[in-house]
Design a protein around this motif. Structure first.
Motif, PDB file in Angstrom:
ATOM      1  N   LEU A  41      19.290  28.639  20.643  1.00  0.00           N
ATOM      2  CA  LEU A  41      20.729  28.566  20.892  1.00  0.00           C
ATOM      3  C   LEU A  41      21.040  27.169  21.413  1.00  0.00           C
ATOM      4  O   LEU A  41      20.554  26.776  22.473  1.00  0.00           O
ATOM      5  CB  LEU A  41      21.140  29.628  21.924  1.00  0.00           C
ATOM      6  N   LEU A  42      21.797  26.400  20.647  1.00  0.00           N
ATOM      7  CA  LEU A  42      22.128  25.035  21.062  1.00  0.00           C
ATOM      8  C   LEU A  42      23.283  25.029  22.056  1.00  0.00           C
ATOM      9  O   LEU A  42      23.257  24.307  23.042  1.00  0.00           O
ATOM     10  CB  LEU A  42      22.508  24.188  19.839  1.00  0.00           C
ATOM     11  N   SER A  43      24.301  25.841  21.760  1.00  0.00           N
ATOM     12  CA  SER A  43      25.464  25.860  22.641  1.00  0.00           C
ATOM     13  C   SER A  43      26.234  27.151  22.440  1.00  0.00           C
ATOM     14  O   SER A  43      26.019  27.870  21.469  1.00  0.00           O
ATOM     15  CB  SER A  43      26.373  24.666  22.334  1.00  0.00           C
ATOM     16  N   SER A  44      27.102  27.414  23.387  1.00  0.00           N
ATOM     17  CA  SER A  44      27.984  28.568  23.247  1.00  0.00           C
ATOM     18  C   SER A  44      29.348  28.201  23.790  1.00  0.00           C
ATOM     19  O   SER A  44      29.496  27.271  24.578  1.00  0.00           O
ATOM     20  CB  SER A  44      27.407  29.780  23.993  1.00  0.00           C
ATOM     21  N   ASP A  45      30.356  28.939  23.321  1.00  0.00           N
ATOM     22  CA  ASP A  45      31.722  28.729  23.808  1.00  0.00           C
ATOM     23  C   ASP A  45      32.327  30.092  24.086  1.00  0.00           C
ATOM     24  O   ASP A  45      32.563  30.841  23.155  1.00  0.00           O
ATOM     25  CB  ASP A  45      32.536  27.974  22.752  1.00  0.00           C
ATOM     26  N   PRO A  46      32.523  30.447  25.361  1.00  0.00           N
ATOM     27  CA  PRO A  46      32.249  29.671  26.570  1.00  0.00           C
ATOM     28  C   PRO A  46      30.753  29.457  26.790  1.00  0.00           C
ATOM     29  O   PRO A  46      29.932  30.195  26.259  1.00  0.00           O
ATOM     30  CB  PRO A  46      32.857  30.530  27.683  1.00  0.00           C
ATOM     31  N   ALA A  47      30.430  28.432  27.580  1.00  0.00           N
ATOM     32  CA  ALA A  47      29.039  28.090  27.848  1.00  0.00           C
ATOM     33  C   ALA A  47      28.536  28.829  29.086  1.00  0.00           C
ATOM     34  O   ALA A  47      29.325  29.390  29.853  1.00  0.00           O
ATOM     35  CB  ALA A  47      28.908  26.583  28.044  1.00  0.00           C
ATOM     36  N   ASP A  48      27.207  28.809  29.252  1.00  0.00           N
ATOM     37  CA  ASP A  48      26.582  29.440  30.411  1.00  0.00           C
ATOM     38  C   ASP A  48      27.172  28.874  31.707  1.00  0.00           C
ATOM     39  O   ASP A  48      27.234  27.663  31.888  1.00  0.00           O
ATOM     40  CB  ASP A  48      25.066  29.175  30.367  1.00  0.00           C
ATOM     41  N   GLY A  49      27.623  29.776  32.579  1.00  0.00           N
ATOM     42  CA  GLY A  49      28.134  29.349  33.873  1.00  0.00           C
ATOM     43  C   GLY A  49      29.602  28.960  33.881  1.00  0.00           C
ATOM     44  O   GLY A  49      30.151  28.632  34.931  1.00  0.00           O
ATOM     45  N   HIS A 121      12.338  35.898  12.416  1.00  0.00           N
ATOM     46  CA  HIS A 121      11.998  36.496  13.717  1.00  0.00           C
ATOM     47  C   HIS A 121      13.265  36.782  14.514  1.00  0.00           C
ATOM     48  O   HIS A 121      14.145  35.926  14.582  1.00  0.00           O
ATOM     49  CB  HIS A 121      11.117  35.552  14.535  1.00  0.00           C
ATOM     50  N   PRO A 122      13.339  37.957  15.147  1.00  0.00           N
ATOM     51  CA  PRO A 122      14.472  38.208  16.041  1.00  0.00           C
ATOM     52  C   PRO A 122      14.361  37.317  17.284  1.00  0.00           C
ATOM     53  O   PRO A 122      13.258  37.123  17.808  1.00  0.00           O
ATOM     54  CB  PRO A 122      14.302  39.684  16.431  1.00  0.00           C
ATOM     55  N   ILE A 123      15.470  36.757  17.698  1.00  0.00           N
ATOM     56  CA  ILE A 123      15.490  35.971  18.930  1.00  0.00           C
ATOM     57  C   ILE A 123      16.628  36.503  19.796  1.00  0.00           C
ATOM     58  O   ILE A 123      17.580  37.087  19.279  1.00  0.00           O
ATOM     59  CB  ILE A 123      15.682  34.458  18.672  1.00  0.00           C
ATOM     60  N   GLU A 124      16.497  36.336  21.103  1.00  0.00           N
ATOM     61  CA  GLU A 124      17.548  36.837  21.975  1.00  0.00           C
ATOM     62  C   GLU A 124      17.643  36.013  23.246  1.00  0.00           C
ATOM     63  O   GLU A 124      16.724  35.251  23.576  1.00  0.00           O
ATOM     64  CB  GLU A 124      17.318  38.315  22.313  1.00  0.00           C
ATOM     65  N   GLY A 125      18.747  36.180  23.935  1.00  0.00           N
ATOM     66  CA  GLY A 125      18.947  35.458  25.178  1.00  0.00           C
ATOM     67  C   GLY A 125      20.202  35.961  25.856  1.00  0.00           C
ATOM     68  O   GLY A 125      20.876  36.852  25.343  1.00  0.00           O
ATOM     69  N   SER A 126      20.490  35.394  27.012  1.00  0.00           N
ATOM     70  CA  SER A 126      21.701  35.800  27.706  1.00  0.00           C
ATOM     71  C   SER A 126      22.212  34.667  28.581  1.00  0.00           C
ATOM     72  O   SER A 126      21.463  33.740  28.913  1.00  0.00           O
ATOM     73  CB  SER A 126      21.446  37.051  28.550  1.00  0.00           C
TER      74      SER A 126
END
Ligand SMILES: [Cu+2]
Length: 209
Positions: A41-49, A121-126
């Motif tokens: 995961l390069l980035s997210s919107d909204p981002a972590d925090g 491959h399945p990948i995951e995160g939070s």
């Protein structure tokens, strides 16, 4: 005396050959497996925090490569672990977009995602996102926007994807378990076999002398 000389003449190159083979093979065995790294995961919107005044309308996840549209999931829970949303995001290239069915309430929420990497491959995160206030005040505008239609087709697409893709996700897992291990093992076995053969040749040549 001559036999000792002949022994040396024969065994030196053989020993060097064995040494070279051993070195070559140990390099092969120690080398990392060919590039099969998972997408990240390069980035997210909204981002972590991120701290947002009100709920986002969607959560966008951008990965390092095109992810597979196989059973992607975005699950949002509040601090007590209560599920706020369980969304099937739409996948477009390296991007997964999870449109929220309803605004998130105020609080610090955990966004859990699970997608299938381009290598199968399945990948995951939070990550966590904080919403400062409920969206109640803006509800009229939000309701008008979502009443505008266009969400129903997206929802049925997601359902279709999930039902047709679920078996292939399981297949991908199986293939990985069976296809992922053998290569390093094969190289290791090959190395042992070749080394044994080289040692045998050296021993036979010495015995003959
Ligand atoms: Cu992988």
């Amino acid at each position: 005396m001559t036999s000792v000389l002949r022994l040396r003449a024969v065994s030196r190159p053989t020993a060097l050959l064995a040494l070279a083979a051993a070195l070559l093979l140990s390099v092969l065995v120690a080398a990392p497996p060919p590039a099969s790294a998972h997408d990240t995961l390069l980035s997210s919107d909204p981002a972590d925090g991120d701290v947002l005044e009100t709920s986002p309308e969607a959560i966008t996840l951008t990965y390092s490569a095109d992810i597979l549209a196989v059973s992607p999931v975005v699950r949002i829970t509040d601090e007590s672990g209560t599920e706020l949303a369980d969304i099937t995001p739409t996948v477009d290239g390296p991007t997964a977009t999870a449109t929220l069915p309803e605004p998130l309430p105020a609080g610090t929420h955990t966004v859990q995602w699970r997608v299938v990497s381009s290598d199968g491959h399945p990948i995951e995160g939070s990550f966590t996102v904080t919403v400062e206030q409920d969206t109640e005040v803006v509800d009229e505008g939000a309701a008008a926007a979502s009443d505008g239609g266009g969400e129903a087709p997206a929802a049925s697409d997601g359902a279709q994807d999930e039902s047709s893709a679920a078996p292939s996700a399981a297949e991908a897992d199986e293939v990985d378990e069976q296809g992922g291990l053998p290569l390093p093992m094969l190289i290791g076995i090959l190395a042992v076999v070749v080394l044994a053969a080289v040692v045998a040749v050296v021993v036979i040549l010495r015995r003959r002398d």
